[in-house]
Design a protein around this motif. Structure first.
Motif, short mmCIF file in Angstrom:
data_model
loop_
_atom_site.label_atom_id
_atom_site.label_comp_id
_atom_site.label_asym_id
_atom_site.label_seq_id
_atom_site.Cartn_x
_atom_site.Cartn_y
_atom_site.Cartn_z
N VAL A 124 0.87 -1.17 0.00
CA VAL A 124 0.00 0.00 0.00
C VAL A 124 0.91 1.22 0.00
N GLN A 127 -0.31 4.35 3.51
CA GLN A 127 -0.92 3.55 4.56
C GLN A 127 -2.10 4.25 5.23
N ARG A 130 -4.82 3.74 2.86
CA ARG A 130 -4.90 2.34 2.42
C ARG A 130 -5.08 2.22 0.91
N ARG A 131 -4.42 3.14 0.16
CA ARG A 131 -4.49 3.09 -1.28
C ARG A 131 -3.36 3.88 -1.90
#
Length: 137
Positions: A124, A127, A130-131
């Motif tokens: 990832v 973080q 989360r993308r």
């Protein structure tokens, strides 16, 4: 030039802006060419940050521009290509060196992603959001 007191003033029309604006793909590609990173995760992370911070680009636009630019640079020395005419929302068609089609369904790609996650290769980039996720090799 007519300097008579009642002479009409002439307007000057700017044909092009003084500072040309680059599109998102050129900005991302230019940044990635300028800076060499040890891996794609760092390259993409820094490129996205650069586009958001210095070019006031929305984060989702910056992510897509960075991913597309990285892929274009990475694919420069490959003869295999993704066939965008044959690719659909459920199928990615890869044309190998000889033009042979290789089909990847959504299920195939999810299995590849899971395998990469199991091996620790699905990373990832940001973080906190989360993308996006990329495969590091």
């Amino acid at each position: 030039m007519n300097t008579a007191p009642n002479a009409p003033l002439r307007q000057v029309t700017v044909i092009r802006p003084a500072t040309p604006r680059l599109d998102t793909a050129n900005l991302a590609t230019g940044y990635l060419f300028q800076v060499r990173w040890e891996n794609r995760v760092n390259a993409l992370r820094h490129c996205i940050d650069q586009l958001v911070t210095h070019h006031d680009m929305p984060e989702a636009t910056a992510e897509l521009a960075a991913l597309q630019a990285y892929a274009a640079i990475e694919g420069t020395n490959h003869t295999a290509r993704i066939d965008v005419d044959a690719t659909t929302s459920d199928l990615v068609v890869l044309r190998t060196e000889g033009g042979r089609p290789v089909a990847f369904t959504t299920a195939d790609l999810l299995r590849l992603l899971q395998r990469a996650r199991d091996e620790g290769a699905a990373i990832v980039i940001a973080q906190d959001r989360r993308r996006p996720v990329v495969l590091e090799h």
